[in-house]
Scaffold this motif. Structure first.
Motif, PDB file in Angstrom:
ATOM      1  N   ALA A   1       0.832  -1.204   0.000  1.00 22.56           N
ATOM      2  CA  ALA A   1       0.000   0.000   0.000  1.00 22.56           C
ATOM      3  C   ALA A   1       0.867   1.255   0.000  1.00 22.56           C
ATOM      4  O   ALA A   1       0.568   2.227  -0.715  1.00 22.56           O
TER       5      ALA A   1
ATOM      6  N   ILE B   1      -4.323  -5.863   3.979  1.00 20.46           N
ATOM      7  CA  ILE B   1      -4.346  -5.368   5.354  1.00 20.46           C
ATOM      8  C   ILE B   1      -5.631  -5.785   6.055  1.00 20.46           C
ATOM      9  O   ILE B   1      -5.598  -6.272   7.189  1.00 20.46           O
TER      10      ILE B   1
ATOM     11  N   LEU C   1      -4.173  -2.580   0.534  1.00 23.92           N
ATOM     12  CA  LEU C   1      -5.282  -2.342   1.467  1.00 23.92           C
ATOM     13  C   LEU C   1      -6.124  -3.601   1.648  1.00 23.92           C
ATOM     14  O   LEU C   1      -6.546  -3.918   2.762  1.00 23.92           O
TER      15      LEU C   1
END
Length: 144
Positions: free
Chosen positions: A29, A79, A76
């Protein structure tokens, strides 16, 4: 839930893969933010597009957008663990392109701009691709 969706979301992996997924996601990211937004000392889309063109990846603006978008949004996704396998697939391709267009001729070690870091990220991406998102993920919550 349909069989295909369940295969994409399901994971028997534990907490270790969750930790790996999150750290690899943060790195991707951040690299994507450099390419897309010029964050963290990056060159933004214009600078990245120029670099892509110099590597023979044309059109540079499109390639920069694809690479930066895959890194940023794929990172993202890793994550939070949402659609982790599709994200890992995209990040696997981005890592392979980086290794073979930028780093391979410099040898293994990062001190010479080699491919060791990209190889480590490739390994993390492939692990998520194979094992799924792990215990603490949106994918696991959806898959049940």
């Amino acid at each position: 839930m349909s069989s295909m969706i369940n295969k994409v979301l399901f994971s028997r992996a534990g907490y270790g893969l969750t930790v790996l997924r999150i750290f690899v996601g943060i790195i991707f990211a951040a690299h994507g933010a450099q390419k897309l937004f010029g964050a963290f000392g990056g060159h933004g889309l214009a600078g990245t597009a120029q670099f892509m063109e110099s590597l023979g990846l044309a059109p540079g603006y499109l390639m920069a957008t694809l690479a930066g978008g895959t890194e940023f949004f794929g990172g993202l996704a890793l994550i939070i663990g949402l659609l982790a396998r599709p994200a890992a697939l995209g990040l696997t391709f981005v890592s392979l392109v980086a290794i073979f267009t930028v780093h391979i001729s410099n040898g293994l070690f990062m001190a010479n701009n080699g491919y060791e870091f990209a190889l480590a990220l490739l390994g993390g991406s492939i692990a998520v691709l194979i094992e799924g998102a792990g215990k603490m993920s949106v994918d696991r919550a959806i898959a049940g």
